[in-house]
Write a protein that holds these residues in place. Structure first.
Motif, PDB file in Angstrom:
ATOM      1  N   SER A  45       0.785  -1.268   0.062  1.00  0.00           N
ATOM      2  CA  SER A  45      -0.023  -0.084   0.069  1.00  0.00           C
ATOM      3  C   SER A  45       0.596   1.377   0.060  1.00  0.00           C
ATOM      4  O   SER A  45       0.319   2.360  -0.387  1.00  0.00           O
ATOM      5  CB  SER A  45      -1.025  -0.036   1.144  1.00  0.00           C
ATOM      6  OG  SER A  45      -0.055   0.110   2.239  1.00  0.00           O
ATOM      7  N   ASN A  59      -8.860   7.424   8.794  1.00  0.00           N
ATOM      8  CA  ASN A  59     -10.118   8.164   7.607  1.00  0.00           C
ATOM      9  C   ASN A  59     -10.583   9.192   8.103  1.00  0.00           C
ATOM     10  O   ASN A  59     -11.431   9.673   7.631  1.00  0.00           O
ATOM     11  CB  ASN A  59     -11.130   6.794   7.507  1.00  0.00           C
ATOM     12  CG  ASN A  59     -10.298   5.577   7.279  1.00  0.00           C
ATOM     13  OD1 ASN A  59     -10.447   4.490   8.408  1.00  0.00           O
ATOM     14  ND2 ASN A  59      -9.771   5.479   6.317  1.00  0.00           N
ATOM     15  N   LEU A  60     -10.019   9.838   9.024  1.00  0.00           N
ATOM     16  CA  LEU A  60     -10.505  11.209   9.287  1.00  0.00           C
ATOM     17  C   LEU A  60     -10.769  12.165   8.188  1.00  0.00           C
ATOM     18  O   LEU A  60      -9.636  12.615   7.491  1.00  0.00           O
ATOM     19  CB  LEU A  60      -9.263  11.775  10.281  1.00  0.00           C
ATOM     20  CG  LEU A  60      -9.825  13.111  10.947  1.00  0.00           C
ATOM     21  CD1 LEU A  60     -10.755  12.802  12.250  1.00  0.00           C
ATOM     22  CD2 LEU A  60      -8.570  14.054  11.470  1.00  0.00           C
ATOM     23  N   THR A  61     -11.937  12.857   8.145  1.00  0.00           N
ATOM     24  CA  THR A  61     -12.183  13.691   6.940  1.00  0.00           C
ATOM     25  C   THR A  61     -13.310  14.467   7.466  1.00  0.00           C
ATOM     26  O   THR A  61     -13.955  14.449   8.595  1.00  0.00           O
ATOM     27  CB  THR A  61     -12.440  13.139   5.773  1.00  0.00           C
ATOM     28  OG1 THR A  61     -12.460  13.903   4.777  1.00  0.00           O
ATOM     29  CG2 THR A  61     -13.476  12.271   5.822  1.00  0.00           C
ATOM     30  N   ARG A 113     -13.268  20.488   4.186  1.00  0.00           N
ATOM     31  CA  ARG A 113     -12.095  20.544   4.862  1.00  0.00           C
ATOM     32  C   ARG A 113     -11.068  21.638   4.158  1.00  0.00           C
ATOM     33  O   ARG A 113     -10.859  21.499   2.911  1.00  0.00           O
ATOM     34  CB  ARG A 113     -11.481  19.057   4.965  1.00  0.00           C
ATOM     35  CG  ARG A 113     -10.229  19.003   5.726  1.00  0.00           C
ATOM     36  CD  ARG A 113      -9.624  17.862   5.527  1.00  0.00           C
ATOM     37  NE  ARG A 113      -8.792  17.460   6.754  1.00  0.00           N
ATOM     38  CZ  ARG A 113      -8.361  16.308   6.970  1.00  0.00           C
ATOM     39  NH1 ARG A 113      -8.474  15.029   6.375  1.00  0.00           N
ATOM     40  NH2 ARG A 113      -7.391  16.181   7.982  1.00  0.00           N
ATOM     41  N   GLY A 117      -8.164   8.882  -2.404  1.00  0.00           N
ATOM     42  CA  GLY A 117      -8.061   8.770  -0.922  1.00  0.00           C
ATOM     43  C   GLY A 117      -9.160   9.782  -0.430  1.00  0.00           C
ATOM     44  O   GLY A 117      -9.115  10.332   0.423  1.00  0.00           O
ATOM     45  N   ASP A 150     -10.516   5.034  -2.754  1.00  0.00           N
ATOM     46  CA  ASP A 150     -10.134   4.697  -1.376  1.00  0.00           C
ATOM     47  C   ASP A 150      -9.563   3.203  -1.534  1.00  0.00           C
ATOM     48  O   ASP A 150     -10.146   2.412  -2.126  1.00  0.00           O
ATOM     49  CB  ASP A 150     -10.921   5.151  -0.294  1.00  0.00           C
ATOM     50  CG  ASP A 150     -10.053   5.245   0.903  1.00  0.00           C
ATOM     51  OD1 ASP A 150      -9.987   6.643   1.304  1.00  0.00           O
ATOM     52  OD2 ASP A 150      -9.518   4.590   1.686  1.00  0.00           O
ATOM     53  N   ASN A 194      -6.063   1.171  -4.647  1.00  0.00           N
ATOM     54  CA  ASN A 194      -5.185   1.310  -4.160  1.00  0.00           C
ATOM     55  C   ASN A 194      -4.144   2.098  -4.933  1.00  0.00           C
ATOM     56  O   ASN A 194      -3.408   1.770  -6.096  1.00  0.00           O
ATOM     57  CB  ASN A 194      -4.577   0.086  -4.042  1.00  0.00           C
ATOM     58  CG  ASN A 194      -3.144  -0.024  -2.973  1.00  0.00           C
ATOM     59  OD1 ASN A 194      -2.519   0.767  -2.690  1.00  0.00           O
ATOM     60  ND2 ASN A 194      -2.944  -1.450  -2.541  1.00  0.00           N
ATOM     61  N   LEU A 195      -3.530   3.384  -4.257  1.00  0.00           N
ATOM     62  CA  LEU A 195      -2.690   4.228  -4.782  1.00  0.00           C
ATOM     63  C   LEU A 195      -1.272   3.676  -5.153  1.00  0.00           C
ATOM     64  O   LEU A 195      -0.588   4.441  -5.864  1.00  0.00           O
ATOM     65  CB  LEU A 195      -2.630   5.393  -3.947  1.00  0.00           C
ATOM     66  CG  LEU A 195      -3.658   6.313  -3.936  1.00  0.00           C
ATOM     67  CD1 LEU A 195      -3.665   7.409  -2.859  1.00  0.00           C
ATOM     68  CD2 LEU A 195      -4.117   7.202  -5.203  1.00  0.00           C
ATOM     69  N   ARG A 219      -5.387  14.806  -0.944  1.00  0.00           N
ATOM     70  CA  ARG A 219      -5.145  15.467   0.269  1.00  0.00           C
ATOM     71  C   ARG A 219      -5.139  14.667   1.534  1.00  0.00           C
ATOM     72  O   ARG A 219      -6.047  13.818   1.888  1.00  0.00           O
ATOM     73  CB  ARG A 219      -6.324  16.727   0.736  1.00  0.00           C
ATOM     74  CG  ARG A 219      -6.206  17.533  -0.501  1.00  0.00           C
ATOM     75  CD  ARG A 219      -7.311  18.989  -0.397  1.00  0.00           C
ATOM     76  NE  ARG A 219      -8.515  18.318  -0.238  1.00  0.00           N
ATOM     77  CZ  ARG A 219      -9.340  19.197   0.524  1.00  0.00           C
ATOM     78  NH1 ARG A 219      -9.157  20.344   1.018  1.00  0.00           N
ATOM     79  NH2 ARG A 219     -10.499  18.744   0.948  1.00  0.00           N
ATOM     80  N   ASN A 220      -4.093  14.741   2.309  1.00  0.00           N
ATOM     81  CA  ASN A 220      -3.899  14.142   3.670  1.00  0.00           C
ATOM     82  C   ASN A 220      -4.048  12.534   3.743  1.00  0.00           C
ATOM     83  O   ASN A 220      -4.333  11.880   4.463  1.00  0.00           O
ATOM     84  CB  ASN A 220      -4.917  14.606   4.559  1.00  0.00           C
ATOM     85  CG  ASN A 220      -5.112  15.953   4.792  1.00  0.00           C
ATOM     86  OD1 ASN A 220      -4.220  16.850   5.022  1.00  0.00           O
ATOM     87  ND2 ASN A 220      -6.169  16.602   4.470  1.00  0.00           N
TER      88      ASN A 220
HETATM   89  C1  LIG Z   1      -6.999  11.070   6.422  1.00  0.00           C
HETATM   90  S1  LIG Z   1      -7.824  10.430   4.849  1.00  0.00           S
HETATM   91  C2  LIG Z   1      -7.939  11.614   3.985  1.00  0.00           C
HETATM   92  C3  LIG Z   1      -9.435  11.935   3.465  1.00  0.00           C
HETATM   93  C4  LIG Z   1      -9.658  13.330   2.503  1.00  0.00           C
HETATM   94  N1  LIG Z   1      -8.998  13.168   1.352  1.00  0.00           N
HETATM   95  C5  LIG Z   1      -9.411  14.311   3.501  1.00  0.00           C
HETATM   96  O1  LIG Z   1      -8.329  15.287   3.102  1.00  0.00           O
HETATM   97  O2  LIG Z   1     -10.357  14.588   4.275  1.00  0.00           O
HETATM   98  C6  LIG Z   1      -6.614   9.364   4.227  1.00  0.00           C
HETATM   99  C7  LIG Z   1      -7.403   8.479   3.256  1.00  0.00           C
HETATM  100  O3  LIG Z   1      -6.148   7.632   2.506  1.00  0.00           O
HETATM  101  C8  LIG Z   1      -6.416   6.371   2.288  1.00  0.00           C
HETATM  102  N2  LIG Z   1      -5.305   5.441   1.935  1.00  0.00           N
HETATM  103  C9  LIG Z   1      -4.286   5.555   2.437  1.00  0.00           C
HETATM  104  N3  LIG Z   1      -3.471   4.720   1.965  1.00  0.00           N
HETATM  105  C10 LIG Z   1      -3.987   4.310   0.718  1.00  0.00           C
HETATM  106  C11 LIG Z   1      -3.474   3.631  -0.569  1.00  0.00           C
HETATM  107  N4  LIG Z   1      -2.183   3.005  -0.561  1.00  0.00           N
HETATM  108  N5  LIG Z   1      -4.494   3.658  -1.581  1.00  0.00           N
HETATM  109  C12 LIG Z   1      -5.764   4.342  -1.514  1.00  0.00           C
HETATM  110  N6  LIG Z   1      -6.095   5.162  -0.452  1.00  0.00           N
HETATM  111  C13 LIG Z   1      -5.188   4.922   0.704  1.00  0.00           C
HETATM  112  C14 LIG Z   1      -7.122   5.894   3.639  1.00  0.00           C
HETATM  113  O4  LIG Z   1      -7.839   4.782   3.584  1.00  0.00           O
HETATM  114  C15 LIG Z   1      -7.837   7.142   4.106  1.00  0.00           C
HETATM  115  O5  LIG Z   1      -9.323   7.054   3.912  1.00  0.00           O
END
Ligand SMILES: C[S@@+](CC[C@H](N)C(=O)[O-])C[C@H]1O[C@@H](n2cnc3c(N)ncnc32)[C@H](O)[C@@H]1O
Length: 272
Positions: free
Chosen positions: A21, A73-75, A79, A113, A143, A197-198, A213-214
């Motif tokens: 990941s 998963n904080l959002t 935001r 994400g 996500d 998955n990024l 973001r984030n």
């Molecule tokens: C803190 S949240 C950010 C949500 C939104 N972008 C924001 O800024 O409010 C981070 C998100 O990134 C996702 N994430 C982390 N690693 C990832 C990956 N390899 N591929 C896709 N999503 C990923 C997590 O599941 C999570 O939902």
């Protein structure tokens, strides 16, 4: 059951999570990983990390569940006001002018994400308010957290989660129910939620804007660079990348250009 994680177990599991990941666990956040593993071992009725390691290397589904469980998963809706203003007052008008010149009428966005959906829904509401007649927008929101995507797809949020939605948008884009707030269909229709998955190529091409973001904060530099360069390939040649306000591409090998506006800073992919 008492469970302890040896240094070599920690190394093995964190390496596997990273390979799958890009998410990087340091010594500082080792307790989070331990706590998630404790839960998973209990559910899988296993005693040792070695047994669990065998399970996740054998069963793709359990690996996905583990990855989901270690994500943050904080959002929230709208935001970062500065980003939302830059989107509304700078990026959308600029892209509309550019598209008009090319006789095009669609703006394509990726919320990478997207967690539980607050980000793509906020973008969709702003687009619904600001796009001129005849223009349309499509948002792909992805996500790797299946749990978060399930919430995102319902578009239903309890009262505690809707703080941040501007007063004028609330009655227009949400239906109030006894339990909370439901996003209206016209906004839902603008978004396609997808598991992605990024760590891998998305296959998306010709996008106008990527919001990520984030998310990068959870990756190490090498993984961040891979993700960012895949965004480059997914964007058209007149496009924008918006990352979190505490994230930066500084020091990274990338062709993105830093761009400062009255509202916020972000990155662009434009012809020289
Ligand atoms: C803190 S949240 C950010 C949500 C939104 N972008 C924001 O800024 O409010 C981070 C998100 O990134 C996702 N994430 C982390 N690693 C990832 C990956 N390899 N591929 C896709 N999503 C990923 C997590 O599941 C999570 O939902």
């Amino acid at each position: 059951m008492l469970f302890t994680m040896s240094d070599s177990d920690f190394e093995k599991i964190k390496t596997l999570i990273y390979e799958k990941s890009g998410i990087h666990f340091s010594e500082n956040n080792r307790p989070i990983l331990e706590s998630r593993l404790r839960e998973r071992l209990k559910i899988a009725n296993l005693e040792t990390i070695t047994d669990y390691y065998k399970l996740i290397t054998r069963e793709e589904e359990e690996m996905k569940i583990l990855l989901d469980s270690v994500t943050t998963n904080l959002t929230r809706f709208f935001r970062n006001t500065a980003h939302m203003q830059a989107f509304e007052y700078y990026i959308i008008p600029e892209l509309v002018e550019y598209k008009k010149k090319k006789n095009e009428n669609e703006i394509k966005i990726w919320s990478a994400g997207c967690s539980t959906g607050e980000e793509p829904y906020s973008l969709a509401m702003v687009l619904a308010e600001t796009l001129p007649k005849g223009f349309k927008a499509s948002i792909t929101a992805s996500d790797l957290s299946l749990k978060s995507l399930m919430t995102a797809k319902t578009g239903f949020y309890p009262e505690t989660r809707i703080a941040g939605v501007p007063d004028k948008y609330l009655p227009k884009y949400f239906e109030k129910t006894t339990e909370g707030y439901q996003i209206v269909d016209s906004i839902k229709k603008m978004i396609k939620f997808d598991y992605h998955n990024l760590k891998f190529d998305s296959g998306l091409k010709g996008l106008d804007i990527v919001f990520c973001r984030n998310v990068l904060i959870y990756f190490d530099e090498a993984a961040q660079e891979g993700v960012v360069n895949r965004f480059w390939d997914s964007l058209g040649n007149h496009a924008y990348l918006i990352i979190g306000h505490s994230e930066s591409l500084f020091g990274m090998k990338t062709k993105f250009k830093f761009h400062k506006t009255d509202w916020a800073t972000f990155y662009t992919k434009m012809p020289d």
